[in-house]
Motif scaffolding. Structure first.
Motif, short mmCIF file in Angstrom:
data_model
loop_
_atom_site.label_atom_id
_atom_site.label_comp_id
_atom_site.label_asym_id
_atom_site.label_seq_id
_atom_site.Cartn_x
_atom_site.Cartn_y
_atom_site.Cartn_z
N GLY A 180 86.99 74.36 39.36
CA GLY A 180 86.66 73.10 38.55
C GLY A 180 85.17 73.41 37.72
N ALA A 181 84.98 72.38 36.87
CA ALA A 181 83.78 72.32 35.82
C ALA A 181 83.20 70.86 36.17
CB ALA A 181 83.85 72.89 34.58
N TYR A 182 81.72 70.87 36.47
CA TYR A 182 81.00 69.65 36.81
C TYR A 182 79.78 69.41 36.09
CZ TYR A 182 84.74 69.87 40.33
OH TYR A 182 85.66 70.09 41.16
N ALA A 183 79.36 68.38 35.84
CA ALA A 183 78.18 67.93 35.02
C ALA A 183 76.73 68.50 35.96
CB ALA A 183 77.89 66.40 34.78
N SER A 184 76.61 68.65 37.00
CA SER A 184 75.50 69.18 37.73
C SER A 184 75.80 69.97 38.86
CB SER A 184 74.72 67.83 38.15
OG SER A 184 75.40 67.33 39.25
N PRO A 185 75.00 70.89 39.23
CA PRO A 185 75.29 71.67 40.53
C PRO A 185 75.48 70.91 41.58
CG PRO A 185 73.17 72.06 40.00
CD PRO A 185 73.57 71.06 38.70
N GLU A 186 74.68 69.76 41.95
CA GLU A 186 75.08 69.05 43.04
C GLU A 186 76.52 68.46 43.04
OE1 GLU A 186 72.75 68.55 40.91
OE2 GLU A 186 70.89 69.34 41.98
N ILE A 187 76.86 67.94 41.98
CA ILE A 187 78.32 67.65 42.14
C ILE A 187 79.23 68.79 42.58
CG2 ILE A 187 80.15 66.44 40.57
CD1 ILE A 187 77.99 65.05 39.14
N ALA A 188 78.95 69.88 41.67
CA ALA A 188 79.98 71.08 42.32
C ALA A 188 79.78 71.36 43.52
CB ALA A 188 79.30 72.18 41.40
N ARG A 189 78.74 71.15 44.10
CA ARG A 189 78.59 71.67 45.59
C ARG A 189 79.12 70.59 46.47
NH1 ARG A 189 73.39 73.11 43.81
NH2 ARG A 189 72.98 75.31 44.01
N ALA A 190 79.13 69.26 46.23
CA ALA A 190 79.83 68.35 46.89
C ALA A 190 81.17 68.27 46.73
CB ALA A 190 79.19 66.69 46.32
N GLU A 191 81.90 68.82 45.65
CA GLU A 191 83.19 68.91 45.52
C GLU A 191 83.73 70.04 46.38
OE1 GLU A 191 86.86 68.04 44.11
OE2 GLU A 191 84.83 66.85 43.87
N TRP A 192 82.86 71.02 46.42
CA TRP A 192 83.24 72.26 47.28
C TRP A 192 83.37 71.86 48.78
CZ3 TRP A 192 84.38 77.52 47.22
CH2 TRP A 192 84.20 78.14 48.29
N ASP A 193 82.44 71.03 49.27
CA ASP A 193 82.54 70.26 50.71
C ASP A 193 83.85 69.55 50.82
OD1 ASP A 193 80.12 71.56 51.18
OD2 ASP A 193 78.93 69.46 50.71
N LYS A 194 84.27 68.82 49.86
CA LYS A 194 85.42 68.20 50.12
C LYS A 194 86.73 69.18 49.83
CE LYS A 194 83.70 64.24 47.14
NZ LYS A 194 84.24 63.40 46.26
N LEU A 195 86.83 70.12 49.02
CA LEU A 195 87.64 71.24 49.12
C LEU A 195 87.72 71.83 50.55
CD1 LEU A 195 87.45 72.66 45.68
CD2 LEU A 195 89.07 71.03 46.40
N GLN A 196 86.64 72.10 51.06
CA GLN A 196 86.71 72.73 52.47
C GLN A 196 87.33 71.81 53.64
OE1 GLN A 196 85.84 75.61 53.69
NE2 GLN A 196 84.66 76.77 52.18
N THR A 197 86.91 70.48 53.42
CA THR A 197 87.59 69.56 54.39
C THR A 197 89.14 69.60 54.26
OG1 THR A 197 85.50 68.33 54.37
CG2 THR A 197 87.74 67.20 55.27
N LYS A 198 89.50 69.57 52.95
CA LYS A 198 90.88 69.48 52.65
C LYS A 198 91.70 70.75 52.84
CE LYS A 198 94.40 67.40 49.59
NZ LYS A 198 94.29 66.73 47.90
N PHE A 199 91.04 71.89 52.15
CA PHE A 199 91.73 73.14 52.35
C PHE A 199 90.99 74.14 53.06
CE2 PHE A 199 92.59 71.16 48.13
CZ PHE A 199 94.06 71.02 48.29
N GLY A 200 90.51 73.77 54.52
CA GLY A 200 89.84 74.77 55.13
C GLY A 200 90.36 76.02 55.69
N ASP A 201 91.86 75.94 55.81
CA ASP A 201 92.71 77.01 56.00
C ASP A 201 92.67 78.16 55.14
OD1 ASP A 201 93.10 75.71 58.39
OD2 ASP A 201 95.00 75.09 57.83
#
Length: 302
Positions: free
Chosen positions: A228-249
């Protein structure tokens, strides 16, 4: 008296009447032709020759006839006549005479092998061998059973008495003592266990990979997937955490990459994942994420 018109012309015939007369005469002619043709056809039908019609006739003569040669005729290709097919194209005529094999030859005494001749020529002994009669066996003298010693002496005769038989003793085998040429004078004793036990050696753990990798340090041609592409690096890192929670495998061993980019006067940050062996590995991850309605695009650094 007929009246004549003032214009001076006489009476005129009506044209439709003329056409009707012509049609009547034509019909009469056609009818007459048909009548004549029917008459001719009927006359020919009456006077025709019915014997000219083809009829299947029975075969003349007997239905079965005995052959002239009941045994049958000889085949044309017999013996060596078939050899002419390859040479001349057609089989040769059968042989005029048949030659049988000669009778077996009987051997006489002169035709026998040399060994048999010698055996046959050997003289045959017809005289019976002379057998000498064995010498008569003298009957033993009568034994006097009243005296036992006399009977034993008569039976023993001139035999010499046996002496005392010494017992046979086998010599005992000599035992050679085996002496070790090399060895220890005294046996070794294990050392005593120390009072303080040694500490167990910790297993080597693999070096942990950093969670995020700088985009500037990646060499050209590195396989990545953009999430994905986001407005700030903080939003991108927060989205990464969400993806890790959902697609950790799927993203468990992958590293995060946040790359800054500018397009159309706007600045945004791309969220990417690194850690793929080849393009097929990256495509497999994107296929798994797209099946769960998540954005994923395989990319390569430039």
């Amino acid at each position: 008296m007929a009246q004549i018109p003032m214009d001076g012309t006489g009476p005129q015939v009506d044209s439709p009447q003329i056409a009707g007369n012509i049609a009547n005469w034509a019909g009469a002619i056609v009818s007459l032709g048909l009548l004549i043709g029917a008459g001719v056809w009927g006359y020919k039908l009456l006077v025709r020759d019915v014997t000219g019609v083809p009829v299947v006739r029975a075969i003349e003569g007997p239905m079965r006839e005995q052959p002239i040669d009941p045994g049958g005729t000889q085949a044309a290709h017999q013996g060596l006549s078939v050899n002419g097919v390859a040479a001349e194209g057609t089989a040769a005529a059968p042989a005029d005479r048949l030659v049988l094999a000669p009778a077996p030859i009987e051997l006489n005494e002169n035709d026998a092998p040399s060994g048999a001749t010698q055996i046959a020529a050997a003289p045959v002994v017809t005289e019976e061998p002379t057998i000498e009669a064995p010498a008569p066996i003298a009957a033993p003298a009568a034994l006097d059973t009243s005296n036992v010693d006399a009977v034993i002496g008569q039976l023993v005769g001139d035999a010499e008495p046996l002496g005392e038989v010494a017992p046979v003793t086998e010599p005992a085998p000599e035992v050679t003592p085996v002496v070790a040429k090399e060895g220890l004078g005294t046996s070794l004793r294990p050392k005593l266990r120390p009072a303080q036990r040694s500490q167990p050696i910790a297993a080597a753990t693999p070096e942990a990979k950093p969670l995020e990798v700088a985009a500037e340090s990646l060499p050209a041609g590195t396989r990545l997937v953009q999430l994905g592409a986001y407005a700030s690096p903080e939003i991108a890192r927060a989205e990464w955490d969400k993806l890790q929670t959902k697609f950790g495998d799927y993203l468990g061993d992958k590293q995060r990459v946040v790359q800054k980019a500018t397009s159309g006067g706007r600045t945004f940050y791309r969220l990417r994942a690194m850690g793929f062996a080849d393009l097929s590995d990256a495509r497999r991850l994107c296929s798994s994420l797209k099946a769960e309605n998540a954005d994923c695009i395989p990319v390569v650094t430039r």
